[in-house]
Structure formats: structure tokens, C-alpha cells
Scaffold this motif. Sequence first.
Motif, short mmCIF file in Angstrom:
data_model
loop_
_atom_site.label_atom_id
_atom_site.label_comp_id
_atom_site.label_asym_id
_atom_site.label_seq_id
_atom_site.Cartn_x
_atom_site.Cartn_y
_atom_site.Cartn_z
N SER A 153 0.82 -1.19 0.00
CA SER A 153 0.00 0.00 0.00
C SER A 153 0.86 1.25 0.00
CB SER A 153 -0.91 0.02 1.24
OG SER A 153 -1.57 1.25 1.34
N GLY A 213 -4.58 -0.20 4.56
CA GLY A 213 -4.66 -1.32 3.65
C GLY A 213 -3.46 -2.25 3.65
N GLU A 226 -11.14 -0.53 11.22
CA GLU A 226 -10.19 -0.26 10.14
C GLU A 226 -8.87 -0.97 10.38
OE1 GLU A 226 -11.43 4.24 8.78
OE2 GLU A 226 -10.32 4.02 10.65
N LYS A 233 -8.75 -8.85 2.58
CA LYS A 233 -9.21 -8.45 1.25
C LYS A 233 -10.70 -8.15 1.25
CE LYS A 233 -5.64 -11.16 -1.11
NZ LYS A 233 -5.38 -12.33 -2.01
N GLN A 236 -11.35 -5.02 3.62
CA GLN A 236 -10.43 -3.90 3.43
C GLN A 236 -9.78 -3.49 4.76
OE1 GLN A 236 -13.15 -1.13 1.44
NE2 GLN A 236 -12.29 -1.73 -0.54
#
Length: 323
Positions: free
Chosen positions: A2, A45, A167, A195, A198
Amino acid sequence: MSTAEPLLEINNLVKHFNLRSPGLFGKSRGTVHALNDISLNIREGETLAVVGESGCGKSTLARVITELYQTDGGEISYQSHTLRKNIQMIFQDPYASLNPRLTIGDIVAEPLVIQKTGNAVERQNKVATMLERVGLQQSDAARYPHQFSGGQRQRIAIARAIISEPELIIADEPLSALDVSIQSQILNLLIMLKKEQQLTYLFISHDLASVAHIADRVIVMYLGQIIESGDSAQIFDNPGHPYTQALILAAPAIGKGKRQKGVSIRGEAASPLSPPSGCCYHPRCPKMADSCAFEVPKLESIDQSDDSHLVACPIMLKSHIQL
């Protein structure tokens, strides 16, 4: 890997523990220097892995980020400013981390209850969905932790961690208490969920084979300090610090079962109660110079044109040795 903006930034983090003898008026036994001036970022990510021997400060770092421990210095900055809701943790021991008095449904729903998300029916439906997502059955919601194997319990813990749609997931040695035959299943589950939902991971482990499989970037810690950081390929293909080199050489190779014959990290790690002067690794380092005993090395880039691979070892920076 990322290239997104940092989801979480840590600057100059310090955490010490004052040890005292038993009793109300126990005498001080010294100070454990658990985290010393730690600075890092976690990008949205990605999977950032933190590796090192037991006692290097990995788990303390996880607990400071999740506010289970208060810091003694430094700053933690989170992108959304709602730290508790958007960070969840998967603990090492799936036996100790689940309340034996609660049903699986109640355990998995707990973050939703704490955050006052949805009504009882909505929470029940979401629990069923999460159980299926981690490879369990909806009917398992009515059962209790003792009715499940270690691998199944870790799946339950993962369902609890992801149900509130965080997150950032902090996985603190999530495989170490599991049978080897189950570890790869849980690792692949974590990769799949990352995946699908996220997610961003802070993956803490001493198992370098797992780290090589899951991590985008790697941070190597020793006695509460970061001594090397870089992309996963940089760390495993071209390690810069003597300690990182020793860890990789001493680790069991995938498909070979055992570590390389005759390879080990010499000596014992110093006590965090009395860390050595200069470079924290110098008493064990085969490449030690006289200056290592009194000069504290800084993290510096191996490649002057690219600051993605940092090493705290001036000896190796002057003459970087590839494995």
C-alpha cells in the motif's frame, strides 16, 4: 504494498514499568524499559509485521496502541480520531481471551453491545454472518467456548474482532498457541478477511515464515527499540542488521522443518531492567566494533536514493553484507 496515507502514526513512544517487591510498601526493583523512542506508521490497507524475540516489546506496543497501557511519552495519532471503535485486537491465547461463561453469540456480539450498534435482532443476524465468514456455523452461537478446539476458538476471536467493521486489526501472536496444522488455516483466513473487509493489520509475531507470507512491511525490534524496518522483500532477501540476519538464518525454513544446522543467536538477550549502553545488541553481535559499546546507532537508510529500508547499525551501513 500500500502507498496510502498513514492510518496510524506513532512518534517517540516510550513505555516503562516500575517493578516493586511484593507487599504494600514493596521496594523498587528497578525499571523495565519496554519501549524506547519508538516511531512508526501503519498505512491504510497494508499488513505491517513486528518481529523479535520474546521480551523485545512487541506485545507492549500492541497494548499501548489499544490504550490497554498508558504511554510514558510520545504521541499516537489516528486518522479518524476514534481510536477505540476503529481498532480491534486478536490476542495470542484463544483459551484465555474468551469468557467461558458467555455463549459464542454473546462473545462475538460484545463489541456491538459496547458501541450500542443495532438492536438485538440486528446484532444476532450480524453474529450469524460473521460466524459463517470465519468458517463456523450459525448454530455455534448457542454453544460455549469449552466446546471448541483451539483453532475454532481463534476463529471466534477473529469474528469478534471484525464484527464492528474496524479499520485496523492488531493481531498479537495469533498463531503461536495453535497446532502447526491449524496455523496455516488461520493465517489464510486473516489474509482472506483483509481483502474482503479492506482491513489494515498490525501483525505481531516471532514466526518469520508466517510474517514472510502475510506482511507488506516488517519492523524488527530488540530490547524495546526498532533496529531495522523495510519492505518484506528487503528484510528477508537483504537483511541489514546483524540481529535480523541471525533471526532469518536461525528460523525454520518452509518445507525443511528445521532451522539451519549450527545456526543460532549467540548469548542471551540483556535484561530490559538494565539494557546495555551504546547499541543494545552489541553484547551478542559478531560484527561488534569498539564504538558499538558506547554510541547509540540511529535508524538510517541503506540506500541513499531510497529511504524505505532503514537499519540502526553504522558498521553494516558502511559495508552492507548480503546473505
